[in-house]
Structures are given as structure tokens and as C-alpha cells.
Enzyme design. Structure first.
Site, PDB file in Angstrom:
ATOM      1  N   SER A 144       0.834  -1.193   0.000  1.00 47.35           N
ATOM      2  CA  SER A 144       0.000   0.000   0.000  1.00 47.35           C
ATOM      3  C   SER A 144       0.878   1.256   0.000  1.00 47.35           C
ATOM      4  O   SER A 144       1.685   1.430  -0.911  1.00 47.35           O
ATOM      5  CB  SER A 144      -0.956  -0.040   1.193  1.00 47.35           C
ATOM      6  N   GLU A 239      -9.763  -3.425  -6.566  1.00 43.77           N
ATOM      7  CA  GLU A 239      -9.120  -2.282  -5.913  1.00 43.77           C
ATOM      8  C   GLU A 239      -9.320  -0.979  -6.678  1.00 43.77           C
ATOM      9  O   GLU A 239      -9.109  -0.939  -7.895  1.00 43.77           O
ATOM     10  CB  GLU A 239      -7.610  -2.512  -5.807  1.00 43.77           C
ATOM     11  N   HIS A 269      -7.514  -5.098  -1.615  1.00 42.98           N
ATOM     12  CA  HIS A 269      -6.265  -4.392  -1.366  1.00 42.98           C
ATOM     13  C   HIS A 269      -5.378  -5.186  -0.400  1.00 42.98           C
ATOM     14  O   HIS A 269      -5.842  -5.647   0.646  1.00 42.98           O
ATOM     15  CB  HIS A 269      -6.608  -3.030  -0.773  1.00 42.98           C
TER      16      HIS A 269
END
Length: 297
Positions: A144, A239, A269
């Protein structure tokens, strides 16, 4: 493909969440509590450490360690998280590669906005090199926001004249704060985690009024990746950030960079965190571990 597992995970992630505005402290506490439910494999050792004047956690395999270091950057939209919230991914990479990881506790916004986290990452890499660790034995990895840090810290290292790490692995990286990818709209409602409104909140804290049209903030849109090491991007089709990875892969190819875009269907995610719950998580980490061991000297 574990269709039933993916369906069950999606339903779990869509359970009602708090609707009232939360303070940064509440956001951080809730994120830490959620990530504490992820499965961390046995057979690893964790030790507090410091690197680049920041705290971190060294994660070692129980035995038969291979040479090299995975410099890991946790996720959390640059405003939350720690090496411990990413431990399910970090520890599994260590288990699967038998390579030590150092996971960095970089500074968080809003207290420390851009580029504080990137400066911490570069300082950590400099210290490894200054301590005699060869760049060819270091891989950057992150999930991320941490995937974005892995990419941007590599750009900073290149521009500072430092040798490139052996490889970069980014799990669902956030690499476009212009939020202009088509998936920001096409995956709205499909993504069980994110909304545009949520990104606006975290981006405001991280950028603190600075321009998102910056190569270190949005490398998928603006970075010249010439000279970049081999790059692995793993992302799921559910996502909003899907096109962060697809656009970055396009830029990498255009710059002559070896790049693998690894897209898994119907997963959320950083699905790699759900090891033991989702077969695709374990399989993706197997592929990431193979990529790292292929490229580390």
C-alpha cells in the site's frame, strides 16, 4: 482459484464500520486492531532495532538464513500502521525466502507530512550501505503506502547517486495521488476498503497542501524510471488502486525496466495479508519470494 474463500472474505470486509468521524488516534487504533487479527507464521524471530535514526523491527527466519536483506515498508495511507501491522506479510516473506527483513517504523502524517516518510526510507537504505551491506543483496518491499515508499525511495536513491537495490516488490502500491486512474471510478463499490472521500482525507494529511503532481508522490504518472531495478507489482482486481499498478508497469516498460505486473482476480487491497484465509494470498507471496530470491545476490 478459491472462489468461496474470496466471496467469504469480501463479505467479512463489508461488515458495517463506524460511520461517525474518527480522530487520527482512533483511525490508528482501529487499524492496528484489525491487522492484529492477521495470521503471523511461526518460526520467525523479531527483534527491535534502529535504522536511519528510526525504530524498526528485524525479522529473522528461525534457521538456515540466506544472505541478504529485505528492507520493508508497512502500509497505512502514510497516516497509520507500524512494522507490527504488516507482520503477516513481512514474516511470510521471511519464512518463504529465509532472508532477513528489516521493517522500518517511518514517520507518519499529519504530524510528519511528505516527504518525511521517504526521507526516513532513504536514510535507512543509506545506513545499510554505509554499514557495508551490498546494494545487490538488498530488496525493497512494501504494501500500500509502503509500496509507494519502496518505489519513491528507489527513485531518490538513484537521483542521489546511490547504487540501486537488487529488486523492488510492491503489494497494491499507492503511486498516484492525482487519483486519476480509471479504476478509481470503475471499482467504486467493488473495493471493500476505500472510497474517494477516504483518500481525500488521508491525502490531505499526507500532502499538507503540497502538489500531488510530483514524481515522488505520483510516480505512476510522473516518474522517469530509467535505471530502475527489476520490479514486481502485485494487485487485485477489486481495488480502486488497480490502475496505480497498471500505469506504473506501463511507465516501467517504457523506461526499459524489467517489470512483472501480477494481477489476481476478485481479491481486495493487500490481499497477501490474508494468508491462511485466502489461498491466493499464500500463492502470491510464493511468487514474490521467488522473485526476491531470483534477484538477490
Amino acid at each position: 482459484m478459491s472462489r468461496e474463500q474470496r466471496k467469504n472474505l469480501d463479505e467479512m470486509l463489508r461488515r458495517p464500520k463506524p460511520t461517525k468521524p474518527q480522530s487520527v488516534e482512533e483511525i490508528r487504533a482501529n487499524f492496528a486492531a484489525f491487522m492484529a487479527t492477521m495470521k503471523v507464521p511461526e518460526g520467525i524471530r523479531t527483534t527491535p532495532t534502529t535504522l536511519g535514526n528510526r525504530l524498526g523491527v528485524t525479522v529473522d527466519p528461525e534457521q538456515d538464513a540466506r544472505p541478504g536483506i529485505i528492507l520493508y515498508f508497512h502500509g497505512g495511507s502514510y497516516i497509520m500502521g507500524s512494522p507490527y501491522t504488516a507482520m503477516s506479510v513481512t514474516a511470510n516473506l521471511v519464512n518463504k525466502t529465509r532472508i532477513r527483513s528489516v521493517s522500518l517504523d517511518y514517520r507518519l502524517a499529519p504530524e510528519h507530512p511528505f516527504p518525511a516518510a521517504l526521507d526516513d526510507a532513504l536514510a535507512a537504505y543509506r545506513e545499510l550501505l554505509d554499514n557495508g551491506v551490498e546494494a545487490a543483496s538488498i530488496a525493497f518491499a512494501g504494501d500500500s503506502a509502503g509500496g509507494g515508499i519502496a518505489v519513491s525511495a528507489c527513485l531518490m536513491a538513484r537521483d542521489a547517486g546511490l547504487p540501486m537495490p537488487a529488486a523492488v516488490v510492491a503489494f497494491s502500491p499507492g503511486v498516484d495521488k492525482t487519483r486519476s486512474g480509471a479504476s478509481m471510478d470503475s471499482k467504486m463499490g467493488i473495493d471493500p476498503f476505500f472510497t474517494r472521500e477516504g483518500f481525500t482525507l488521508s491525502d490531505t494529511m499526507y500532502l499538507a497542501g503540497q502538489n500531488p503532481n510530483h514524481e515522488l508522490v505520483s510516480p505512476a504518472r510522473f516518474a522517469d524510471l530509467t535505471g530502475f531495478p527489476p520490479l514486481l507489482l502485485q494487485v487485485g482486481t477489486n481495488e480502486l488502486l488497480l490502475d496505480d499498478s497498471t500505469q506504473l508497469a506501463d511507465r516501467a516498460r517504457a523506461s526499459g525496466v524489467d517489470v512483472i505486473l501480477d494481477v489476481t482476480a476478485d481479491v481486495p487491497h493487500v490481499f497477501q495479508a490474508f494468508t491462511g484465509i485466502l489461498d491466493e494470498a499464500d500463492q502470491a507471496l510464493d511468487r514474490a519470494a521467488f522473485f526476491i530470491t531470483q534477484h538477490l545476490r
